[in-house]
Design a protein around this motif. Sequence first.
Motif, mmCIF file in Angstrom:
data_model
loop_
_atom_site.group_PDB
_atom_site.id
_atom_site.type_symbol
_atom_site.label_atom_id
_atom_site.label_comp_id
_atom_site.label_asym_id
_atom_site.label_seq_id
_atom_site.Cartn_x
_atom_site.Cartn_y
_atom_site.Cartn_z
ATOM 1 N N GLU A 1 0.827 -1.207 0.000
ATOM 2 C CA GLU A 1 0.000 0.000 0.000
ATOM 3 C C GLU A 1 0.863 1.259 0.000
ATOM 4 O OE1 GLU A 1 -2.830 -0.032 3.136
ATOM 5 O OE2 GLU A 1 -3.826 -1.871 2.458
ATOM 6 N N GLN B 1 1.195 4.146 -3.026
ATOM 7 C CA GLN B 1 1.039 5.588 -2.835
ATOM 8 C C GLN B 1 2.275 6.353 -3.320
ATOM 9 O OE1 GLN B 1 -1.692 7.379 -1.749
ATOM 10 N NE2 GLN B 1 -2.706 5.384 -2.027
ATOM 11 N N ARG C 1 2.269 9.175 -6.441
ATOM 12 C CA ARG C 1 2.710 10.552 -6.177
ATOM 13 C C ARG C 1 4.057 10.881 -6.808
ATOM 14 N NH1 ARG C 1 1.389 9.843 0.225
ATOM 15 N NH2 ARG C 1 -0.890 9.968 0.099
#
Length: 734
Positions: free
Chosen positions: A652, A656, A660
Amino acid sequence: RCNDFGAGGVSVAIGELADGLHINLDLVPKKYEGLDGTELAISESQERMAVVVEKENVEKFMAIANSENLEATVVAVVTENPRLVMKWNDQVIVDISREFLNSNGAEKHIDILASKPLSYKKEIKGSFSSLLKETASDLNMCSRRGLSERFDSTIGAGSVTMPFGGKHQRTPVQAMVTKISVEEKHTDDCSFMTWGYNPFIMEKNPYQGAYLSVVESVAKLIAAGAKFEDVYLTFQEYFKKPMKDARRWGEPLSALLGAFKAQLDYGIAAIGGKDSMSGSFEKLDVPPTLVSFAVTTGKVNEVLTNEFKEAGSKVYLLKPAYDANGLPNVESLKALFKQIEELNAKGLIKSCYTPTLGGVGEAVMKASIGNGYGFKYNDALTLEDIYGYCYGSFLVETNEELDALYVGETTVRGEYVYKNEIVTTSEIDNLYESKLEGVYPTLEKKENNTLETFSYEAKERVHASKRYDEVKVLIPVFPGTNCEFDSAKVMRDAGATVKIFVINNLDTEHLNKSINDFAKEIETSQIIFVPGGFSGGDEPDGSAKFITSFFRNEAIKNAVTDLLEKRDGLMLGICNGFQALIKLGLVPYGKIMDPDQACPTLTFNTIARHQSKIVRTRIASNKSPWLAATKVGDVYNVAISHGEGRFFADHEVIAQLRIRGQIATQYVDEVGEPSLDIAHNPNGSVNAIEGITSPDGRVLGKMGHSERIGEHVAINVPGEKDQQLFEAGVKYYA
């Protein structure tokens, strides 16, 4: 004067510095209490130095030591009276005249009988293929890469040649070549160091074995591009315990006479050295050992490397004349040294290798493996030509026709070919690399999982709101930091002003002052660069603990927060610096925070040892201002040197970071694909992640030493090495 604390401790390190000395053992700093006077006087203490200064400079010297976070203590004074005096518990326990010490005690006499030398001619038994396999798997000639990679080969950004060359980093160098260390400027001067020794020849004939040790060490200098001028030697000697046996004493006598004869023949002085006459245990004796180390200096643009450069090259063996005993004719060898120098000056030599223990066969194998070439031997050669001793000769790769013995041609085919015999390079490579795998591992069980190639092309990038004509970079130096000078040099080259700040933790008062002064330095700086090293307190359970506790101090935390959140500042952490940034939370979160179980971390290499080599890294995101000069997909060769560099985070968190654009770089293989193979991913990082950034990209942490670059650095490993990180960091403020 100065001396290091080796064997003999205080008595030697200080006792050798002057004729008259008064040493107060009560003042000698101790790691622990309970040592008596004798122990204080003779205990080895490698991390210490004994330094003599004039009495009027003592306070100045102590202040300089303190500024470098070094403990300095006055423990002795030089006296006119030529006696060595030591006091302990306010009592004199040693009082010896220098005249007696210089006499080396009572005279000693021994009868020595040099035994009749035996023939050392190498027996060549077997076929070409069997001899090649024996050579590849011989303990004296097989790969030692797993041992070598445990030592930092790139510190100082001055390694002209890496220990292993070629795109596969497999061809071992025969010479250590490094730029002369210059703190702020640059140089094209370099030093060369080589060695020579054949235990099988020494065992049969110590005289000629030592002579050939000198020849081999000097020939390796010439093969590396050095000139035969201003060459010096030093010897390491190790022999069986001689006792009172005249024949056993004859071995070191014969060896020293052989080495001395070589010095006279070639006009080379041996300076210093180390010897031991204790090489016996019960019925086991070492072979006669005299290793010759040769050193000189030269220019970096003259350096030759050992790995074959391309397929289709012609390879010749240039040999001196030999006498009836197999030793090179002196004038013939000197002329050959000059010939190699002239060919090199004309740019006619692509690579050069001087055959040693395994003859031409070993040389060809090792020169081929670095770039993965095969080799087709000249069928006219004999097995003696290929595997026999030929010390002082040179295997030269060229495109020219040379008046020398034609050895063969490099090929793209993965084969070694001689007459009707064919051996695959893969079989030889495996034998060569695997022999010591169980002792010094280089491999792990290969993971064949396909990894995602991350790509985040920045459409826009943050910029500093304020421009600076002078960009100040603050580099903290913690106990164990060893990359501050390399880091400062690349930042100066990029146009920045650099402040190296030594953190002083000798006591609480000094540490508090360092904290306050460092916080003030941050206020006038635009960039904080936390360099690499092995910081104090790393063991036993993880790195950068002292660095992180320092940055968590309230004053420094506030100054860092102000730099990043109010003044658009930048931070960079490499290796140990990256470990600090990630444990502080500065990457990937952009602020100092307390970590939890969900935070990414760095842990120990999966191979369970230090790794030092050059790896390929691919730009996965150029969102960071530090990576503004790169393009996504660019691949750079970067030096690594760490034992705790494995990036780990759960799926996870990685998802992310990918979305980004915070995954800056990935370790990749030779075709640019992210890899879990330890050959390409040196620490076993999850998703082959080498570097990450803060959310806005202004804080970058990475394991690879991007600062260890420069002209003529690591010339035997091809590939682009300059990521232009440091120029981009300065331009951010332009």
